[in-house]
Scaffold this active site. Structure first.
Site, PDB file in Angstrom:
ATOM      1  N   ALA A 301       0.971  -1.298   0.146  1.00 18.57           N
ATOM      2  CA  ALA A 301      -0.076   0.046   0.192  1.00 18.57           C
ATOM      3  C   ALA A 301       0.684   1.236   0.244  1.00 18.57           C
ATOM      4  O   ALA A 301       2.188   1.271   0.522  1.00 18.57           O
ATOM      5  CB  ALA A 301      -0.890   0.102   1.232  1.00 18.57           C
ATOM      6  N   GLY A 303       1.083   5.742   0.488  1.00 15.32           N
ATOM      7  CA  GLY A 303       0.118   7.001   0.601  1.00 15.32           C
ATOM      8  C   GLY A 303       1.233   8.175   0.844  1.00 15.32           C
ATOM      9  O   GLY A 303       2.173   8.211   0.138  1.00 15.32           O
ATOM     10  N   SER A 304       0.630   9.310   1.395  1.00 14.42           N
ATOM     11  CA  SER A 304       1.064  10.484   1.105  1.00 14.42           C
ATOM     12  C   SER A 304       2.669  10.473   1.926  1.00 14.42           C
ATOM     13  O   SER A 304       3.429  11.474   1.379  1.00 14.42           O
ATOM     14  CB  SER A 304       0.436  11.617   1.693  1.00 14.42           C
ATOM     15  OG  SER A 304      -0.958  11.783   0.835  1.00 14.42           O
ATOM     16  N   ASP A 307       5.040   4.474   2.646  1.00 18.24           N
ATOM     17  CA  ASP A 307       4.634   3.344   1.912  1.00 18.24           C
ATOM     18  C   ASP A 307       4.817   1.908   2.843  1.00 18.24           C
ATOM     19  O   ASP A 307       5.514   2.067   3.887  1.00 18.24           O
ATOM     20  CB  ASP A 307       5.461   3.065   0.804  1.00 18.24           C
ATOM     21  CG  ASP A 307       5.530   4.350  -0.179  1.00 18.24           C
ATOM     22  OD1 ASP A 307       4.402   4.821  -0.113  1.00 18.24           O
ATOM     23  OD2 ASP A 307       6.340   4.569  -0.903  1.00 18.24           O
ATOM     24  N   LEU A 308       3.810   0.971   2.570  1.00 15.65           N
ATOM     25  CA  LEU A 308       3.829  -0.214   3.239  1.00 15.65           C
ATOM     26  C   LEU A 308       4.384  -1.360   2.238  1.00 15.65           C
ATOM     27  O   LEU A 308       3.961  -1.412   1.098  1.00 15.65           O
ATOM     28  CB  LEU A 308       2.797  -0.622   3.735  1.00 15.65           C
ATOM     29  CG  LEU A 308       2.431  -1.606   4.762  1.00 15.65           C
ATOM     30  CD1 LEU A 308       3.351  -1.689   5.943  1.00 15.65           C
ATOM     31  CD2 LEU A 308       1.046  -2.032   5.073  1.00 15.65           C
ATOM     32  N   LYS A 321       6.973  -0.484   7.203  1.00 13.71           N
ATOM     33  CA  LYS A 321       6.296   0.864   7.115  1.00 13.71           C
ATOM     34  C   LYS A 321       7.567   1.710   6.770  1.00 13.71           C
ATOM     35  O   LYS A 321       8.238   1.984   7.716  1.00 13.71           O
ATOM     36  CB  LYS A 321       5.510   1.234   8.183  1.00 13.71           C
ATOM     37  CG  LYS A 321       4.708   2.488   7.957  1.00 13.71           C
ATOM     38  CD  LYS A 321       3.706   2.978   9.034  1.00 13.71           C
ATOM     39  CE  LYS A 321       2.638   2.282   9.241  1.00 13.71           C
ATOM     40  NZ  LYS A 321       1.817   2.949  10.620  1.00 13.71           N
ATOM     41  N   ASP A 415      -7.315   5.232  16.750  1.00  8.07           N
ATOM     42  CA  ASP A 415      -7.603   5.321  15.357  1.00  8.07           C
ATOM     43  C   ASP A 415      -8.115   3.948  15.045  1.00  8.07           C
ATOM     44  O   ASP A 415      -7.980   3.282  13.921  1.00  8.07           O
ATOM     45  CB  ASP A 415      -6.556   5.713  14.617  1.00  8.07           C
ATOM     46  CG  ASP A 415      -7.127   6.228  13.163  1.00  8.07           C
ATOM     47  OD1 ASP A 415      -8.257   6.330  12.798  1.00  8.07           O
ATOM     48  OD2 ASP A 415      -6.243   6.135  12.170  1.00  8.07           O
TER      49      ASP A 415
END
Length: 580
Positions: A301, A303-304, A307-308, A321, A415
Site C-alpha cells: 500500500a 500513501g502521502s 509506503d507499506l 512501514k 484510530d
C-alpha cells in the site's frame, strides 16, 4: 505516524497506456475546465487575462491539483479559481503560512426557486444575490436541506409577526461563510484546521480538501455560527486563533532548538520519559535494525507520507512501514518515535508484533510481523456481505481482547477501525497501526484530538478532554462494520458525519435482524456520555456469552441435521443454513 494508506491500483499501469488512458482523460478534463474559466475571465474583461503567460499559469494551477478540483469547482465562478491560485502562490512564502481567505456565501434551498414572489420580494432577492455569492464548489443536498429547514423555521416565526410580509425575503437565504486555507500539506492538517474553526465558534457544514502535486494544501470549508455576514471581525478572530495555535509550528518545520514542548496530557510516554522528542530505548540497539538486512519484496500500500511493503528480515516475512524521506519533518519524526515507543512495549496475541525499527535518517521504518490475511476492511469488502455470526464473534472477541490489553497498559489507540485490524493466515485478528496511539497520562485525561471522523467519538470530534472510552465508541462502529459489511455513514462526507454525530446524535442504522444482545451492546458503546460506555473486559465477556449461545444453537442444529439424515428424511439432502 498518521500515514493514510490506499491500495496501489491499476492507475500506474494504465497511466502508461495510450490514448484514452485514465491519466489522459483526467488531463483532458482539466484542460477543458481551464479553457472555460479562461473564456469567462476574458468575457468579463478581467485584468489578469492581459498578463503575459497567464494562460500557462492557469493551466499549471489545474495541473497541480487533482481532477476532482476541476470537476467540482463552479465554472461560472472564475474569480474563485483566481483566489485559489493566489492563496497557493502566497503559501510558498514560509512567513505567510497558513494563508486564508474569508467571504460570506449563501445556500439556496432548492424549493425556494419555485416559490412565487411579489415584486418587492423579487427585488430583495436580487439584492441578496448581489451581496452574497454561492460557494466555490456548490453545495450538497445536506446543505440545501439545512437552508430549507432554516427557511421554513423563519417563515413559521414570521407568521406571528405583523411585519412578516416585509421580512420574508430576508429569511429566504441562509447566509454562511466560506473559509479557504492554503499551507504545506502534512499529517492531521485537516483536524488542526477543524479545531481552529471550532475554537472560533464555527460549525463545519461542508469541506473540500485538495492536495497539490508539490506538497501544498487547498482546503475550503463552508461554515455557519458567525453572527453577521461581514467578514472583517471573522478574519480577525481567525488570525487571533492562529496566533494562539502557534502559527509557525504547523505552517513550517521548526528547528530542533525551537520545537515546542508537547503537553504532558498528550505525549507522556511513561512515568520516566519526558514529552520532548527523543528516540526511546530499553538499551543499546535492543530493537534497532540494520537497514541493509531488510529485503523489500513488494509494495502492499502507499500513501502521502509513507509506503507499506512486504519483505523479509533475517529470513522472516515482515511488513515494513517506510517513511518517504522527502516528506520528513519534525512532526512526522515525533510521531514515528511515538509509534516505536508504544509498539516495543506491547506483546499480545491480538496485537501486531513489533520486530524492530530503523531510526537512522533517511531510512526511517518500522518492521512488524507480516499479516498475510490483510485488513479486516479488505476481507469484509471482498466478501461483499456481512460475516456469518460465528466468525463475526471470533473477530470481535479478538479485537476486544487486544484492546483490553492495550487499555490495561494505559495505551489509547485513537484510530480504531476495520482498516487498522489485520488478519494472519489463521484468521486471527490483531490490532495494528499505532501511528496516533498515545500512552494515557496519569490524570487519565487526553486533550488532543485525532482519529478518523467516521469512527471518532463525539468528545474527540469536539476537541474535549477524553480518555480510553473514546476507543470503546470506535469499537462500536467497527462492530457495526462487521455486522453490515458497509462503510459507516457512506452517504455523508466525513465532516458531515462528524457534525451529525455531535449535533444530532447520529449513529449508524442497526439492521433489524441483528442479535438483540449485539444491538444492546452497540447502543452501550455509542453512549454520548463516555462514563456510560462499558470497558473492554465487559465487552469481551458479553461477546463470549453471545458466542456460547450461538455455538450451542449450532450444535443443536447439527444434531437435528444428523438425525434427519440418519432417518432419511426428505430434507436430509439440504444442508441447513448457518445461524446468523
Amino acid at each position: 505516524m498518521d500515514v493514510e494508506l490506499h491500495q496501489p491500483g491499476k492507475m500506474t499501469s494504465s497511466a502508461r497506456g495510450g490514448a484514452g488512458s485514465p491519466n489522459q482523460q483526467r488531463h483532458q478534463k482539466k484542460k477543458e475546465v481551464c479553457a472555460k474559466i479562461l473564456a469567462q475571465l476574458r468575457e468579463i474583461g478581467h485584468e489578469s487575462v492581459e498578463k503575459p503567460g497567464f494562460a500557462e499559469e492557469l493551466q499549471a494551477h489545474f495541473s497541480r491539483l487533482p481532477t476532482r478540483y476541476a470537476l467540482d469547482v463552479h465554472i461560472d465562478r472564475a474569480e474563485d479559481v483566481l483566489t485559489h491560485k493566489r492563496l497557493l502562490l502566497e503559501a510558498r512564502v514560509p512567513e505567510n503560512r497558513p494563508v486564508f481567505h474569508v467571504r460570506a456565501v449563501q445556500i439556496l434551498p432548492a424549493d425556494s426557486l419555485d416559490e412565487p414572489t411579489s415584486p418587492t420580494s423579487a427585488n430583495d432577492r436580487s439584492s441578496t444575490k448581489m451581496r452574497l455569492a454561492l460557494p466555490a464548489f456548490g453545495s450538497s443536498p445536506n446543505l440545501e436541506a439545512l437552508a430549507l429547514d432554516f427557511n421554513h423555521k423563519s417563515a413559521n416565526a414570521d407568521e406571528d409577526d405583523d411585519s412578516h410580509h416585509s421580512q420574508s425575503a430576508n429569511h429566504l437565504y441562509l447566509p454562511m461563510h466560506e473559509v479557504t486555507f492554503s499551507t504545506i500539506d502534512k499529517p492531521k492538517l485537516l483536524s488542526q484546521m477543524s479545531a481552529l474553526l471550532a475554537d472560533v465558534g464555527l460549525n463545519i457544514r461542508e469541506a473540500h480538501i485538495f492536495s497539490t502535486t508539490d506538497g501544498y494544501s487547498l482546503d475550503v470549508f463552508v461554515v455557519d455560527g458567525w453572527a453577521t455576514e461581514e467578514v472583517q471581525d471573522l478574519t480577525r478572530a481567525l488570525s487571533n486563533a492562529l496566533a494562539i495555535m502557534e502559527k509557525g509550528a504547523w505552517a513550517k518545520p521548526s528547528p530542533k532548538s525551537e520545537i515546542p514542548a508537547v503537553p504532558e496530557a498528550v505525549a507522556r510516554l511513561d512515568n520516566e520519559q519526558s514529552a520532548a522528542p527523543a528516540m526511546p530505548s530499553n538499551g543499546p540497539d535492543d530493537w534497532e535494525i540494520d537497514f541493509s538486512q531488510l529485503k523489500f519484496n513488494q509494495k502492499v500500500a502507499d500513501g502521502s507520507f509513507g509506503d507499506l511493503f512486504q519483505g523479509t528480515y533475517c529470513g522472516q516475512d515482515v511488513a515494513i512501514k517506510f517513511l518517504k524521506p522527502e516528506r520528513l519533518n519534525e512532526n512526522l519524526q515525533r510521531e514515528f518515535m511515538q509509534e516505536v515507543s508504544i509498539m516495543r512495549k506491547v506483546r499480545h496475541k491480538n496485537v501486531v508484533q513489533f520486530i524492530g525499527a530503523c531510526t537512522k535518517q533517511p531510512n526511517l521504518c518500522i518492521v512488524t510481523e507480516y499479516m498475510s490475511g490483510g485488513s479486516v476492511y479488505d476481507y469484509l469488502h471482498k466478501q461483499k456481505a456481512a460475516l456469518k455470526l460465528p466468525m463475526l464473534l471470533r473477530v470481535a472477541i479478538d479485537i476486544s481482547k487486544g484492546m483490553d490489553y492495550l487499555h490495561q497498559n494505559k495505551i489509547i489507540h485513537r484510530d480504531l477501525k476495520a482498516a487498522n485490524l489485520l488478519m494472519d493466515e489463521n484468521e486471527v485478528v490483531k490490532v495494528a497501526d499505532f501511528g496516533v496511539a498515545r500512552v494515557q497520562a496519569q490524570s487519565g485525561i487526553m486533550t488532543a484530538e485525532t482519529g478518523t471522523y467516521r469512527w471518532m467519538a463525539p468528545e474527540v470530534i469536539e476537541h474535549k478532554p477524553y480518555d480510553y472510552k473514546a476507543d470503546v465508541f470506535s469499537f462500536g462502529i467497527v462492530l457495526w462494520e462487521l455486522l453490515t459489511g458497509k462503510v459507516p455513514y457512506a452517504d455523508l462526507t466525513p465532516l458531515q458525519a462528524a457534525v451529525g454525530v455531535v449535533q444530532k446524535g447520529l449513529r449508524p442504522t442497526i439492521p433489524r435482524d441483528i442479535n438483540p444482545k449485539l444491538t444492546a451492546l452497540l447502543h452501550k458503546c455509542w453512549k454520548a456520555d463516555p462514563a456510560e460506555r462499558p470497558d473492554f473486559s465487559v465487552i469481551t465477556a458479553s461477546l463470549q456469552e453471545v458466542s456460547k449461545e450461538v455455538n450451542e444453537e449450532l450444535d443443536e442444529e447439527n444434531k437435528r441435521y444428523s438425525k434427519d439424515k440418519k432417518h432419511g428424511g426428505f430434507f436430509s439432502s439440504f444442508k441447513r443454513s448457518t445461524v446468523r
